[in-house]
Write a protein that holds these residues in place. Sequence first.
Motif, PDB file in Angstrom:
ATOM      1  N   ALA A  60       0.957  -1.263   0.019  1.00  0.00           N
ATOM      2  CA  ALA A  60      -0.186   0.364   0.059  1.00  0.00           C
ATOM      3  C   ALA A  60       1.280   1.355  -0.236  1.00  0.00           C
ATOM      4  O   ALA A  60       0.305   2.228  -1.146  1.00  0.00           O
ATOM      5  CB  ALA A  60      -1.199   0.077   0.877  1.00  0.00           C
ATOM      6  N   SER A  61       2.233   1.265   0.941  1.00  0.00           N
ATOM      7  CA  SER A  61       2.492   2.415   0.839  1.00  0.00           C
ATOM      8  C   SER A  61       3.158   3.069  -0.565  1.00  0.00           C
ATOM      9  O   SER A  61       3.887   3.411  -1.082  1.00  0.00           O
ATOM     10  CB  SER A  61       4.362   2.627   2.207  1.00  0.00           C
ATOM     11  OG  SER A  61       4.546   3.076   2.198  1.00  0.00           O
ATOM     12  N   LEU A  62       3.925   1.677  -0.633  1.00  0.00           N
ATOM     13  CA  LEU A  62       4.548   1.538  -2.003  1.00  0.00           C
ATOM     14  C   LEU A  62       3.822   2.347  -3.346  1.00  0.00           C
ATOM     15  O   LEU A  62       4.295   3.011  -4.311  1.00  0.00           O
ATOM     16  CB  LEU A  62       5.253   0.394  -2.643  1.00  0.00           C
ATOM     17  CG  LEU A  62       6.537   0.330  -1.614  1.00  0.00           C
ATOM     18  CD1 LEU A  62       7.041  -2.158  -2.578  1.00  0.00           C
ATOM     19  CD2 LEU A  62       7.807   0.480  -1.477  1.00  0.00           C
ATOM     20  N   SER A  63       2.571   2.136  -3.483  1.00  0.00           N
ATOM     21  CA  SER A  63       1.668   1.700  -4.803  1.00  0.00           C
ATOM     22  C   SER A  63       1.878   3.757  -4.222  1.00  0.00           C
ATOM     23  O   SER A  63       1.239   4.499  -5.837  1.00  0.00           O
ATOM     24  CB  SER A  63       0.669   1.592  -4.196  1.00  0.00           C
ATOM     25  OG  SER A  63      -0.220   2.119  -2.816  1.00  0.00           O
ATOM     26  N   ILE A  64       1.592   4.308  -3.441  1.00  0.00           N
ATOM     27  CA  ILE A  64       1.321   5.460  -3.241  1.00  0.00           C
ATOM     28  C   ILE A  64       2.152   6.244  -3.752  1.00  0.00           C
ATOM     29  O   ILE A  64       2.288   7.978  -4.188  1.00  0.00           O
ATOM     30  CB  ILE A  64       1.306   5.887  -1.683  1.00  0.00           C
ATOM     31  CG1 ILE A  64      -0.364   5.818  -1.029  1.00  0.00           C
ATOM     32  CG2 ILE A  64       0.762   7.049  -1.251  1.00  0.00           C
ATOM     33  CD1 ILE A  64      -0.926   5.621   0.213  1.00  0.00           C
ATOM     34  N   TYR A  65       3.839   5.357  -3.331  1.00  0.00           N
ATOM     35  CA  TYR A  65       4.817   6.807  -3.937  1.00  0.00           C
ATOM     36  C   TYR A  65       4.533   7.482  -5.047  1.00  0.00           C
ATOM     37  O   TYR A  65       5.116   8.568  -5.621  1.00  0.00           O
ATOM     38  CB  TYR A  65       6.048   6.068  -3.843  1.00  0.00           C
ATOM     39  CG  TYR A  65       6.627   6.194  -2.052  1.00  0.00           C
ATOM     40  CD1 TYR A  65       6.042   6.845  -1.807  1.00  0.00           C
ATOM     41  CD2 TYR A  65       7.313   4.991  -2.343  1.00  0.00           C
ATOM     42  CE1 TYR A  65       5.951   5.638  -0.068  1.00  0.00           C
ATOM     43  CE2 TYR A  65       7.667   4.501  -0.762  1.00  0.00           C
ATOM     44  CZ  TYR A  65       7.097   4.941   0.224  1.00  0.00           C
ATOM     45  OH  TYR A  65       7.809   4.768   1.604  1.00  0.00           O
ATOM     46  N   VAL A  66       4.351   6.181  -6.145  1.00  0.00           N
ATOM     47  CA  VAL A  66       4.405   6.193  -7.728  1.00  0.00           C
ATOM     48  C   VAL A  66       2.111   6.710  -8.062  1.00  0.00           C
ATOM     49  O   VAL A  66       2.870   7.767  -8.892  1.00  0.00           O
ATOM     50  CB  VAL A  66       5.086   5.853  -8.641  1.00  0.00           C
ATOM     51  CG1 VAL A  66       4.777   5.756 -10.102  1.00  0.00           C
ATOM     52  CG2 VAL A  66       6.314   4.760  -7.966  1.00  0.00           C
TER      53      VAL A  66
END
Length: 283
Positions: A60-66
């Motif tokens: 979930a966190s990684l998806s928000i970055y990009v």
Amino acid sequence: MAPPVVRGTAAWRYFGDFRDALLAGQVLVLQVAHPIVAAGVRDHSDYREDPWTRLTRTVASLSIYVYGGTKGAQAEADRLRKLHRSFTGTADGRRYSALDPGAYAWVHATLVMAPVDAQRFFGRPMSASELDEYYAQMCGIGRILGVRERDLPPTWPEFERYYRETIAGFGPNETISTLFETIDTVRKPFSRMSDRRWSRLQKGYSSAQMFLIRATIPSELRARLGLQWTEQDARRFSRLCRATRMLATLVPPPLRTVLMRAIGKLNVWLRAHPWAYRFFVRS
């Protein structure tokens, strides 16, 4: 100024590609190979007790970055830095902080490299121009997350050298051993799944995950960790790479990232609506 991450750009096309998931284990090993990261995970992470929830939160966190837009990425960066501010302790007689600039940059560096490795192994290697654009975009995301400009090299060729030189200083540690034990004994992902069914699936999952780790971590680190790699393993991995490339050709490029993009948008919405976030996500 970093190029914006918009549809069609390198980071948009490659960061959330479904093939990146095959390198999840590699990324974890490379992150906890760093002594400060290893100490922080040892002292403050619950991944051993609840690895599936930890994995869900990480995705979930990684998806928000990009894919969460600039505002979404900034909000997530503020949340992560606030969370990690309290992650301190002692390792080898020295105080450490999870926000140590070098360690913080290294964690981001492993996420930068993973999609590049995924394309190299399982797809078409990125061109020089794609790498330049991708790296500039990921450095821009790093700035949002709090990675200082001086802690990552300015160009892709220099980054590759930094990456190799950093890994050259790594070796076995307690946290890597615990990670391997966790993979070997991981609990079932769903409470309703029967123990009998999971006992059949778990061995295959653990074997596949360790095979991918042995196949994709740099060979010199693999040797230092005492992980065996045979010619038969190399042939198996070559067959897996070919099969994955063939599968990917059947998936239109926009669909290769659709899941991660959807997760990113959903999580931005959830975090803008705390009541919904508390309802859907365990705290």
